[in-house]
Design a protein around this motif. Structure first.
Motif, PDB file in Angstrom:
ATOM      1  N   ASP A   1      -6.079  -2.128  -4.912  1.00 25.72           N
ATOM      2  CA  ASP A   1      -5.352  -2.502  -3.697  1.00 25.72           C
ATOM      3  C   ASP A   1      -6.225  -3.440  -2.872  1.00 25.72           C
ATOM      4  O   ASP A   1      -7.104  -3.002  -2.152  1.00 25.72           O
ATOM      5  CB  ASP A   1      -4.987  -1.255  -2.892  1.00 25.72           C
ATOM      6  CG  ASP A   1      -4.045  -1.593  -1.737  1.00 25.72           C
ATOM      7  OD1 ASP A   1      -3.813  -2.802  -1.498  1.00 25.72           O
ATOM      8  OD2 ASP A   1      -3.547  -0.654  -1.091  1.00 25.72           O
ATOM      9  N   GLU A   2      -5.969  -4.719  -2.989  1.00 27.20           N
ATOM     10  CA  GLU A   2      -6.739  -5.746  -2.286  1.00 27.20           C
ATOM     11  C   GLU A   2      -8.228  -5.484  -2.418  1.00 27.20           C
ATOM     12  O   GLU A   2      -8.986  -5.589  -1.464  1.00 27.20           O
ATOM     13  CB  GLU A   2      -6.351  -5.782  -0.812  1.00 27.20           C
ATOM     14  CG  GLU A   2      -4.856  -5.681  -0.661  1.00 27.20           C
ATOM     15  CD  GLU A   2      -4.344  -6.285   0.622  1.00 27.20           C
ATOM     16  OE1 GLU A   2      -5.071  -7.090   1.209  1.00 27.20           O
ATOM     17  OE2 GLU A   2      -3.222  -5.972   1.002  1.00 27.20           O
TER      18      GLU A   2
ATOM     19  N   THR B   1       0.833  -1.213   0.000  1.00 27.74           N
ATOM     20  CA  THR B   1       0.000   0.000   0.000  1.00 27.74           C
ATOM     21  C   THR B   1       0.863   1.257   0.000  1.00 27.74           C
ATOM     22  O   THR B   1       0.484   2.289  -0.557  1.00 27.74           O
ATOM     23  CB  THR B   1      -0.953  -0.014   1.211  1.00 27.74           C
ATOM     24  OG1 THR B   1      -1.738  -1.196   1.139  1.00 27.74           O
ATOM     25  CG2 THR B   1      -1.870   1.177   1.214  1.00 27.74           C
TER      26      THR B   1
HETATM   27 MG    MG Z   1      -2.117  -2.778   2.205  1.00 30.77          MG
END
Ligand code: MG
Ligand code: ADP
Length: 608
Positions: free
Chosen positions: A519-520, A399
């Motif tokens: 992101d995920e 991240t």
């Molecule tokens: Mg992350």
């Protein structure tokens, strides 16, 4: 987590004699100086009228009522004239008072309006790292309570303090002029009063500080408990938290009680001093009258003036509290305004004509907290239109790469380029517009589905339909009562996690950014939605440079390159086949996941 010890740093202790603070406050009021001058002028008028009144009474008593050598008719006329002047002065005082309140409120509201505006804009432009360091509750307090405290001080204290000062000096002057011996006797009580007031000031500052500190603790505790309510109820912690809250609550009550003690002693003490002064004056003044050195009217006026004299002192305790809390607020507001935590802006920021293509990290290092690197020496290159996948355990720095690419932070070392240009040279607004970010949490704006997709931008009916269909939302939207105009979010319909994800993809399609980051994004959706999302992803990734983090295996497999991160470093990179052959961390993660898949579970690409 120890709630009881936290947030005690909040207790600013501000001295009223802090000139630096007063100077800054003045700076804020300065633009309104015309109105302030008017208020000061009005306050002089009010003071003068109130000071003349006892003198009129004295003249009435000595020259007319008690004068022996005059006939009754002349006395009546004189009294009538005096009464008329009295009434006139009272009226003038009333009007001046009314105008002063208007002027003060008006000026105060305008000043605070400007201050709130400035604070808000300032906060909105601060760097993300600032928001990690301060709880939301505190920020809200700065912009609401603290500003309100300043306002209260401005309207109800600053000018009245000035008023009172002028009044006290005026009264003393008049008393010495009327009878200096009597005035001297009155002055004998001053040193004692000074000691009392100073002593009170010290005690009440301490009391005040304690109350504030305890209140801050209580606020923080409530805030944390409410936001963590699910966990608290799940683990049956209610009773325990109740006990801990009880301890904080006790301390707060005790502190408040202490303050009441202090005030409770101060006000009667001033009252006693008032009475002592009165007794002295009646005793000495009575003698003077009997010796015919003084008139009854002068004594009466003296007593009236003394009442006027002690009144501001009696109110002092109240004002002290307001000033104390306003000074604390002022200190905190100025501290906030002085935070210079925004990203450096280039003198002439660049807006490239073309959509950004490639992404390049070269030797990038970054740490959120000094000494604890989140990523180090990260270098990679993504060609325009290609897809990069990043995998790695939780906390490995995935991240962080996204945060740096969005320029929420600047790297400490190295350089990040988008379309060949250093991020620091680019226009920030342009950059963020070029990046479509889909995260696990999708922020829903209360409003219609259409508004949530278009986000304040105009969108044609056909385009909306195409986007809804590409992002696999058609089936869902078709069955809604008002189609795309159905309200969602607060006060509207609730969306499932999967539907929110699809909505996020629709947003990306509507904005049409050159770069897509997931992101995920699809960490917790069911198998059916998973297939829809897979298709939505394909639509969103087409013709875009994409970065996919810890995603479904199929997406990662198809990526042009995969980075494997561990502890903030890139430990492997290559295509799926290359990495599988290398037999390193990637292959290990894959085997783990395949193992789970055989059991029939839906598992994310890895633990991230
Ligand atoms: Mg992350
Ligand atoms: N706002 C933050 N403040 C301090 N440290 C942070 C912050 N965000 C992340 N970190 C730390 O930086 C490291 C990398 O985090 P992150 O990039 O979020 O990992 P990932 O996304 O791979 O799970 C972790 O050690 C994490 O604790």
């Amino acid at each position: 987590m120890n709630h009881e010890e936290k947030y005690t740093d909040d207790d600013y202790s501000v001295r009223m004699s802090d000139l630096r603070l007063w100077r800054k406050l003045l700076g804020f009021i300065a633009p309104q100086w015309r109105w302030v001058c008017l208020a000061v002028f009005l306050s002089l008028v009010i003071t003068c009228t109130s000071l003349v009144l006892p003198r009129l009474v004295q003249v009435g008593l000595d020259h007319y009522i008690l004068a022996g050598h005059m006939d009754t008719e002349a006395k009546m006329r004189g009294i009538g004239e005096l009464s008329f002047v009295f009434l006139l002065l009272v009226s003038v005082g009333f009007v001046a008072n009314f105008l002063q309140v208007l002027v003060l409120e008006w000026t105060g509201q305008r000043t605070m309006h400007a201050l709130r505006q400035r604070l808000f804009s300032h906060v909105m432009n601060l760097n993300l790292s600032f928001f990690h360091s301060i709880p939301v509750g505190k920020l809200v307090t700065r912009l609401t309570n603290d500003v309100q405290n300043l306002y209260e001080m401005f309207t109800s204290v600053i000018i009245t303090l000035f008023n009172d000062g002028v009044r006290l000096v005026g009264i003393l002057a008049i008393l010495f002029w009327m009878n200096w011996r009597l005035a001297l006797i009155l002055s004998a009580t001053f040193p004692i009063m000074l000691v009392i007031t100073l002593w009170f000031g010290r005690l009440s500052r301490n009391a005040f500080r304690r109350i504030r500190a305890h209140l801050a603790e209580i606020n923080a505790f409530i805030q944390e408990s409410v936001s963590g309510i699910t966990v608290i109820q799940l683990f049956l912690r209610e009773a325990d938290l109740g006990r801990r809250f009880g301890r904080l609550n006790d301390r707060y009550r005790d502190a408040a009680f202490y303050q009441i003690h202090v005030f409770g002693i101060f006000v009667p003490l001033i009252e006693v001093m008032n009475s002592i002064a009165m007794a002295l004056i009646v005793w000495y003044g009575g003698g003077e009258i009997l010796r015919q050195h003084m008139t009854i009217g002068v004594l009466a006026a003296f007593i009236s003036y003394m009442r006027l004299f002690f009144q501001p002192l009696r109110e002092l305790s109240q004002k002290y509290t307001i000033v104390q809390s306003a000074m604390t607020s002022a200190e905190r507001i100025f501290d906030l305004l002085e935070v210079r935590d925004s990203l450096p802006v280039p003198e002439k920021s660049m807006i490239p004509r073309n959509a950004p293509g490639s992404i390049e990290f070269s030797g990038v290092r970054f740490e959120y907290e000094p000494g604890r690197p989140a990523i180090r020496n990260v270098s990679f290159f993504v060609n325009a239109g290609e897809t990069l996948a990043i995998v790695g355990a939780t906390g490995s720095g995935k991240t962080t790469i996204v945060n740096l690419l969005e320029r929420f932070y600047d790297p400490l070392d190295g350089c990040i380029r988008v379309g060949g240009e250093d991020l620091r040279e680019l226009d920030l607004h342009w950059l963020r517009e070029q990046i479509g970010l889909v995260m696990q949490d999708v922020f829903i704006v209360p409003g219609s589905i259409r508004e949530n997709i278009a986000l304040d931008r105009p969108i044609s009916e056909e385009r909306l339909e195409r986007i809804v269909s590409l992002s696999q939302l058609s089936g869902f939207v078709k069955n809604l009562p008002d189609g795309p105009n159905t309200r969602i979010g607060e006060g509207g319909m609730n969306l499932s996690a999967g539907q929110k994800q699809l909505l996020a993809f629709a947003r990306v399609l509507a904005r049409d950014p050159g770069i897509l980051i997931l992101d995920e994004a699809t960490a917790n959706v069911d198998t059916e939605t998973e297939m829809l999302i897979e298709r939505a992803i394909q639509a969103a990734m087409a013709h875009r440079t994409s970065i996919v983090i810890a995603h479904r295996l199929s997406t990662i497999r198809r990526a042009d390159r995969i980075l494997v991160m561990d502890g903030g470093r890139i430990v492997e990179q290559g295509t799926h086949e290359e990495l599988m052959q290398a037999g390193g961390l990637y292959q290990h993660l894959q085997t783990l996941q395949n193992g789970f898949s055989h059991v029939g579970e839906t598992v994310e690409a890895e633990a991230g």
